[in-house]
Design a protein around this motif. Structure first.
Motif, short mmCIF file in Angstrom:
data_model
loop_
_atom_site.label_atom_id
_atom_site.label_comp_id
_atom_site.label_asym_id
_atom_site.label_seq_id
_atom_site.Cartn_x
_atom_site.Cartn_y
_atom_site.Cartn_z
N LYS A 68 -92.98 28.33 20.63
CA LYS A 68 -91.78 29.16 20.53
C LYS A 68 -90.59 28.44 21.16
O LYS A 68 -89.49 28.43 20.60
N ARG A 69 -90.79 27.85 22.33
CA ARG A 69 -89.71 27.12 22.98
C ARG A 69 -89.25 25.96 22.10
O ARG A 69 -88.06 25.66 22.01
N LEU A 72 -87.08 27.28 19.26
CA LEU A 72 -85.76 27.64 19.75
C LEU A 72 -84.91 26.39 20.01
O LEU A 72 -83.72 26.36 19.69
N PHE A 171 -81.90 31.87 15.48
CA PHE A 171 -82.25 31.63 16.88
C PHE A 171 -82.53 32.96 17.58
O PHE A 171 -83.54 33.11 18.29
N ALA A 172 -81.65 33.94 17.36
CA ALA A 172 -81.83 35.25 17.99
C ALA A 172 -83.10 35.93 17.48
O ALA A 172 -83.85 36.55 18.26
N ILE A 174 -85.86 34.49 16.31
CA ILE A 174 -87.04 33.82 16.89
C ILE A 174 -87.23 34.25 18.34
O ILE A 174 -88.35 34.55 18.78
N ALA A 175 -86.12 34.31 19.09
CA ALA A 175 -86.20 34.69 20.50
C ALA A 175 -86.75 36.10 20.67
O ALA A 175 -87.53 36.38 21.60
N LEU A 176 -86.39 37.01 19.77
CA LEU A 176 -86.78 38.41 19.90
C LEU A 176 -88.14 38.72 19.28
O LEU A 176 -88.88 39.57 19.79
N ARG A 180 -94.61 34.83 22.48
CA ARG A 180 -94.69 33.65 23.33
C ARG A 180 -96.14 33.18 23.38
O ARG A 180 -97.01 33.86 23.91
#
Length: 402
Positions: A68-69, A72, A171-172, A174-176, A180
């Protein structure tokens, strides 16, 4: 299918849009930078070269980072590249922006395919990969035409601002939405060991040869439609849109077939691509028949992507991310080889229909490689690598730990 797949697909949509958007903006770019159309066209081939090189390099650099990192970081790099492109004061600066974006492209698609496969049950992997790749197909139908439209009417820089905006939203998402996962245990040296497998190299060759016929035909489809079929120049975008719609439909179909019978799907789809390339030699002389054949061509070509990407995951156990990235590089090698060979045939005076039989011949070579790969699987004592690596931390394990 998890909502996280939609976030991954949106990132793929932005990547697919930027890959080919330059083609529609070449006159504007050439005029702005006072250069020739062929020189401006190097922004397309330079991008493809960057994908081939960047996919394995960026994946290797992030081998120990949580996926995930890594996604991003790659999407952040993608956004930064498009801000650079939108503000580029010179042709050289724009080329740098394109190359940076291409480095994000290959690793994002490769790692994204691995993450998509891990988000679902094993028997749904190909369908999950197909959903993520739908973003690429949708880019051809919506993203590229829209980007070309605003670029032509508001200036070419506006197209890059728009793609940067898509990257921010992805990006948003994927982050949400993307869970993880644990930190991968793989090391670069271990990942590279997977490439000692002859089967993995057969899969990569199968991808490059299986995809090259599509670009061999599509790259020269506009002059084929006007000079052979008899369409007006104004009608060509409509026919190409039909081809794009066929690609949009084909991806999910290929995913379902691959989930049921992986290699038989590859054999059938490659055979269909060869058949349609050959059929176009006849139907290219009739407008309706040509439009229908090209639509089916798009369906079959897109349907091949999920089984080819799933096959490489099966043969790169313990090195899924690196193998997947290498497969993205193989697709882009096909992007280069297909049009190159088709262009040679046209330059040799073989006519505008020559890319059709060139595509059929390349597809036949791809089918031959696929049959060899399948035969190796059936060889007594051969290592079957379709089971997941017991040492690989999966997303499910990450959920249990958290």
């Amino acid at each position: 299918m998890p909502l996280a797949l939609l976030a991954l697909a949106l990132g793929a949509f932005g990547i697919g849009t930027t890959e080919f958007i330059i083609a529609g903006l070449l006159p504007e770019l050439a005029a702005d930078f006072d250069t020739s159309i062929p020189t401006a066209g190097l922004l397309v081939s330079g991008y493809a070269f960057g994908v081939v090189v960047g996919a394995p390099v960026m994946t290797a650099l992030g081998a120990r980072s949580p996926r995930k990192r890594m996604l991003l970081g790659l999407m952040g790099l993608f956004v930064a590249a498009h801000l650079l492109s939108a503000l580029a004061p010179s042709y050289g600066a724009l080329m740098v922006g394109r190359l940076v974006a291409s480095f994000a492209h290959g690793a994002y698609i490769g790692i994204g395919a691995v993450v998509a496969a891990e988000l679902v049950r094993p028997e749904k992997r190909a369908s999950a990969i197909a959903l993520m790749f739908t973003g690429l197909s949708l880019a051809n139908v919506v993203g590229v035409p829209f980007g070309t439209f605003i670029g032509q009417n508001l200036g070419w820089r506006s197209a890059f601002w728009a793609v940067a905006g898509i990257g921010v939203v992805a990006f948003a998402g994927i982050a949400l939405l993307v869970p993880r996962g644990p930190r991968p245990q793989a090391r670069v040296r271990r990942e590279l060991k997977a490439f000692r497998s002859g089967q993995l190299w057969l899969v990569l060759a199968m991808t490059a040869l299986g995809w090259a016929p599509f670009l061999a035909v599509v790259t020269y489809v506009a002059p084929l439609l006007t000079d052979v079929t008899g369409f007006s120049k104004g009608a060509v975008p409509a026919v190409i849109t039909l081809l794009g719609l066929g690609m949009l439909v084909g991806g999910p179909i290929g995913g379902r077939f691959a989930d049921r019978a992986l290699m038989p799907s590859v054999y059938v789809l490659l055979g269909a691509l060869i058949g349609l390339s050959t059929l176009l030699l006849v139907t290219a002389h009739n407008r309706i028949a040509a439009a229908v054949t090209l639509t089916l061509f798009g369906v079959v070509a897109s349907a091949m992507i999920p089984p080819l990407q799933t096959r490489v995951l099966d043969k790169a156990v313990g090195a899924e991310a690196m193998g997947s990235a290498a497969n993205v590089a193989a697709f882009n090698l096909g992007n280069a080889v297909g049009p190159f060979l088709a262009g040679l045939a046209i330059d040799a005076g073989l006519g505008l229909t020559s890319p059709l039989w060139v595509g059929a011949l390349i597809g036949a070579a791809g089918l031959g490689v696929a049959l060899i790969s399948g035969a190796v699987d059936r060889t007594p004592g051969s290592a079957r690598t379709t089971a997941p690596d017991p040492h690989e931390n999966r997303y499910e394990l990450g959920r249990q730990v958290s």
